[in-house]
Design a protein around this motif. Structure first.
Motif, mmCIF file in Angstrom:
data_model
loop_
_atom_site.group_PDB
_atom_site.id
_atom_site.type_symbol
_atom_site.label_atom_id
_atom_site.label_comp_id
_atom_site.label_asym_id
_atom_site.label_seq_id
_atom_site.Cartn_x
_atom_site.Cartn_y
_atom_site.Cartn_z
ATOM 1 N N SER A 1 1.005 -1.234 -0.321
ATOM 2 C CA SER A 1 0.183 0.376 0.232
ATOM 3 C C SER A 1 0.452 1.525 0.266
ATOM 4 O O SER A 1 0.649 2.326 -0.583
ATOM 5 C CB SER A 1 -0.917 -0.164 1.275
ATOM 6 N N THR B 1 -6.684 -6.869 -5.422
ATOM 7 C CA THR B 1 -7.481 -6.554 -5.204
ATOM 8 C C THR B 1 -6.547 -7.417 -3.390
ATOM 9 O O THR B 1 -6.942 -7.057 -2.748
ATOM 10 C CB THR B 1 -8.633 -6.990 -4.673
ATOM 11 N N LEU C 1 -5.284 -6.339 0.799
ATOM 12 C CA LEU C 1 -5.666 -6.752 1.909
ATOM 13 C C LEU C 1 -4.593 -7.362 2.447
ATOM 14 O O LEU C 1 -4.198 -8.345 3.218
ATOM 15 C CB LEU C 1 -6.673 -8.000 1.653
ATOM 16 N N ASP D 1 -9.137 -3.246 2.892
ATOM 17 C CA ASP D 1 -8.635 -3.949 1.911
ATOM 18 C C ASP D 1 -7.703 -1.963 2.262
ATOM 19 O O ASP D 1 -8.728 -0.330 2.664
ATOM 20 C CB ASP D 1 -10.083 -2.716 1.095
#
Length: 381
Positions: A247, A289, A293, A303
């Motif tokens: 991220s 995705t 997570l 998320d």
């Protein structure tokens, strides 16, 4: 309707969207689209006794309190008595329900807000107040300070005709109008959705909408639309083990894109909070995705995709690519919809085939409305 239960149709859709994405010539695209609609009609009729009938009955029961309008009744009187070669305009109620249905399986068409132009096939667009048309403070007795500085444009989309096929078993013409209406809505919504979504992603503006993957280039007053160059590469993120590291790195990679999309091409700052999306192919969706997570202490999956970007699936997006875009920076309009009996021979003698024509215009507000990124390495061949 769950079209994943129509395997032949799903495979045909894949071939069509792949051809559009690869820029196949118009005749080849039309051929594959016609084949897709024929496959859908055949499979729906084959399964009419179970899943289609079940879906129709479900929809009919949910709308049992609705009364069919006079326009709808007139339309079905004409359909069941034989439309012939005369085009009939579909009632607005049916058009609205078609759009309600198609957004269920095609989320991009729910995100892009189409404005209904009724029978008109001309769209009026403006640059909006952020191009300098503002209210200006001044004294009560002073001169009028403000000046409307918007640029307005009129776009004729009478040539942007999308022709779809609706297949109705001939014996079904004796069914109730409610049944016929729902059956037409189910087929029409999917046939329109496939072609419309492909155009919203890859359209070149040639008698169709301009896709999010395109950049406008103006040379000597002529505008052409070519594919965007890749703005960022997210595929190396797959090598990172920790989702929080993923991220953080993704935020650094995506920040320049978000910054660019937060300003119009004319340099006007924009508030795009909550409007950023990324389109990905369904084959890339879960791997992409999954990188963002993690399981928190309460046992809940969280998320952490940066900037609250929502992930949206679309079969029209090339595998391995993603399209980051601002949802409210795409102009989209829809016009009238007509239906007439198809007077050419069809392979299945027990079916009545109708052609439905509808009109659409769409285009990103400018080249800053979207960006192309790589999200996964695609093996050669």
């Amino acid at each position: 309707m769950d079209y994943t239960k129509l395997p032949n149709y799903e495979a045909a859709v894949g071939k069509y969207t792949d051809a559009v994405a690869k820029g196949a010539d118009e005749k080849e695209q039309q051929k594959l689209f016609a084949q897709t609609m024929e496959v859908m009609g055949t499979e729906i009729v084959e399964k009419l006794a179970d899943q289609t009938n079940e879906k129709i009955n479900s929809l009919m029961s949910s709308r049992s309190s609705e009364v069919m309008s006079a326009e709808e009744t007139k339309f079905f009187n004409e359909i069941t008595s034989g439309v012939g070669n005369v085009e009939k305009t579909l009632p607005l109620e049916i058009i609205n329900q078609v759009f309600d249905e198609l957004t269920y399986a095609h989320p991009l068409l729910d995100i892009i807000n189409f404005q209904d132009m009724g029978l008109r096939t001309k769209a009026i667009t403006s640059d909006g107040i952020y191009n300098g048309g503002t209210a200006v403070w001044g004294t009560f007795a002073g001169d009028i300070q403000g000046q409307l500085n918007q640029n307005f444009g009129e776009h004729d989309f009478s040539q942007n005709k999308l022709t779809a096929f609706t297949v109705i078993p001939k014996d079904a013409l004796d069914y109730s109008y409610d049944w016929l209406k729902t059956f037409i809505i189910l087929q029409l919504s999917e046939s329109i959705a496939v072609a419309l979504e492909a155009a919203l992603v890859n359209g070149d503006g040639n008698n169709k909408p301009v896709g999010l993957i395109k950049d406008a280039t103006v040379v000597n007053g002529t505008t052409t639309y070519g594919d965007k160059t890749v703005s960022a590469d997210l595929s190396p993120l797959a090598a990172l083990e920790n989702s929080q590291d993923v991220s953080r790195q993704a935020a650094k990679i995506l920040a320049p894109i978000m910054k660019k999309m937060s300003v119009s091409e004319k340099g006007i700052p924009l508030n795009i909070a909550g409007q950023a999306k990324i389109l990905v192919n369904p084959q890339d969706y879960y791997n992409f995705t999954a990188m963002f997570l993690y399981l928190n202490a309460n046992g809940v999956w969280v998320d952490i995709l940066p900037f609250n970007i929502a992930v949206v699936q679309s079969m029209a997006v090339p595998i391995g690519k993603g399209i980051v875009f601002v949802a409210n920076r795409y102009n989209a309009y829809r016009g009238k919809m007509t239906m007439q009996e198809f007077d050419q021979t069809f392979a299945l003698e027990d079916l009545q085939l109708y052609t439905t024509k509808s009109f659409y215009w769409g285009k990103p507000k400018d080249n800053n409305a979207s960006a192309l990124v790589t999200i996964a390495a695609v093996p050669a061949g």
